[in-house]
Write a protein that holds these residues in place. Sequence first.
Motif, short mmCIF file in Angstrom:
data_model
loop_
_atom_site.label_atom_id
_atom_site.label_comp_id
_atom_site.label_asym_id
_atom_site.label_seq_id
_atom_site.Cartn_x
_atom_site.Cartn_y
_atom_site.Cartn_z
N TYR A 67 0.83 -1.20 0.00
CA TYR A 67 0.00 0.00 0.00
C TYR A 67 0.87 1.26 0.00
O TYR A 67 0.66 2.18 -0.80
N MET A 68 1.87 1.32 0.91
CA MET A 68 2.73 2.51 0.98
C MET A 68 3.50 2.71 -0.32
O MET A 68 3.69 3.85 -0.76
N SER A 69 3.95 1.62 -0.95
CA SER A 69 4.70 1.77 -2.20
C SER A 69 3.77 2.18 -3.34
O SER A 69 4.14 2.99 -4.18
N PHE A 70 2.55 1.67 -3.34
CA PHE A 70 1.59 2.01 -4.39
C PHE A 70 1.28 3.50 -4.39
O PHE A 70 1.23 4.14 -5.43
N TYR A 71 1.08 4.06 -3.19
CA TYR A 71 0.77 5.48 -3.07
C TYR A 71 2.00 6.34 -2.78
O TYR A 71 1.88 7.55 -2.63
N ASP A 72 3.18 5.71 -2.68
CA ASP A 72 4.44 6.41 -2.40
C ASP A 72 4.27 7.31 -1.16
O ASP A 72 4.56 8.50 -1.18
N CYS A 73 3.78 6.69 -0.09
CA CYS A 73 3.48 7.43 1.14
C CYS A 73 4.00 6.64 2.34
O CYS A 73 4.47 5.52 2.20
N ALA A 74 3.89 7.24 3.50
CA ALA A 74 4.28 6.57 4.75
C ALA A 74 3.18 6.80 5.78
O ALA A 74 2.42 7.76 5.68
N GLY A 75 3.12 5.93 6.76
CA GLY A 75 2.15 6.08 7.83
C GLY A 75 1.63 4.74 8.31
O GLY A 75 1.91 3.70 7.71
N LEU A 108 -0.48 -5.19 20.83
CA LEU A 108 0.03 -5.25 19.47
C LEU A 108 0.54 -3.87 19.11
O LEU A 108 -0.11 -2.87 19.41
N ALA A 109 1.72 -3.80 18.51
CA ALA A 109 2.28 -2.51 18.11
C ALA A 109 2.85 -2.62 16.70
O ALA A 109 3.17 -3.72 16.23
N GLU A 110 2.96 -1.47 16.05
CA GLU A 110 3.47 -1.44 14.68
C GLU A 110 4.52 -0.35 14.51
O GLU A 110 4.39 0.74 15.05
N ASN A 111 5.57 -0.68 13.77
CA ASN A 111 6.52 0.30 13.26
C ASN A 111 6.35 0.30 11.75
O ASN A 111 6.23 -0.77 11.14
N SER A 112 6.37 1.47 11.15
CA SER A 112 6.39 1.53 9.69
C SER A 112 7.20 2.74 9.27
O SER A 112 7.34 3.70 10.02
N CYS A 113 7.77 2.66 8.09
CA CYS A 113 8.50 3.79 7.52
C CYS A 113 8.59 3.59 6.02
O CYS A 113 8.38 2.49 5.51
N TYR A 172 11.37 -0.14 -3.93
CA TYR A 172 10.78 0.27 -5.22
C TYR A 172 11.35 1.63 -5.61
O TYR A 172 12.03 2.28 -4.83
N ILE A 173 11.07 2.04 -6.82
CA ILE A 173 11.46 3.36 -7.30
C ILE A 173 10.28 4.30 -7.05
O ILE A 173 9.18 4.07 -7.55
N GLY A 174 10.52 5.34 -6.25
CA GLY A 174 9.46 6.27 -5.90
C GLY A 174 9.17 7.28 -7.00
O GLY A 174 9.82 7.30 -8.05
N ALA A 182 9.78 0.68 1.65
CA ALA A 182 8.62 0.69 2.55
C ALA A 182 8.77 -0.49 3.49
O ALA A 182 8.99 -1.61 3.04
N SER A 183 8.67 -0.23 4.78
CA SER A 183 8.89 -1.29 5.78
C SER A 183 7.84 -1.24 6.87
O SER A 183 7.45 -0.14 7.29
N THR A 184 7.41 -2.40 7.31
CA THR A 184 6.44 -2.51 8.39
C THR A 184 6.84 -3.66 9.30
O THR A 184 7.30 -4.69 8.85
N PHE A 185 6.67 -3.45 10.61
CA PHE A 185 6.99 -4.42 11.65
C PHE A 185 5.81 -4.48 12.60
O PHE A 185 5.34 -3.45 13.08
N LEU A 186 5.27 -5.67 12.83
CA LEU A 186 4.20 -5.88 13.80
C LEU A 186 4.72 -6.82 14.88
O LEU A 186 5.35 -7.84 14.58
#
Length: 189
Positions: A67-75, A108-113, A172-174, A182-186
């Motif tokens: 999702y983050m790579s598709f929209y080139d966003c973070a959160g 439950l916690a999440e890290n993303s960037c 990916y190429i932004g 794009a990275s996510t950790f749960l």
Amino acid sequence: MKILATILFTLFSLTCFSQIKSNILDTQESQVLHLFNSINEYRESKGLNPLELDTCLVNACEMHCIYMSFYDCAGHYQPKQDSIHLMKTISFFRDRAVHYKAKIGPWLAENSCNLYFPHTQPWGNGIKYDLNNLTYVDYSFNVLGAWKWSKYHNETLLNPKGKTAGVYQYVYIGESGKPRVASTFLITN
């Protein structure tokens, strides 16, 4: 419709993945394991138990990275849903974990960037990267470095309640024409 979505998702993944120079960690699985092992090494260096890898949490992380790579966003949330985005939008990270049938505890916690390259990072000791020779080890180092540098994200990595986790990184190429990861950790108990 489901078949069309699968075909489009596969083509999108192959296109993005093929834009990045291959190296020794050239599969998504080996990238996930490298980042996961790096997280466990960091936890163990602080006297904490290593985490167990939960493939259901990995799938939830993968979904958010795509999702983050598709929209080139973070959160942490997924507010956008339109006709181009064919994957189901699951806004909250707990809902993503439940959707992928992860066994989650009360915590439950999440890290993303979503990091740009090249960039100046306080955790890299002034390392200068050659964009033509970046490896997935470089990406993992910077993702973990960013999370360690951030107080909240570091607390999530080092929470002693953590028992199982999932992680994913997607290079990916932004929109800028430069590499992003794009990275996510749960993590859960």
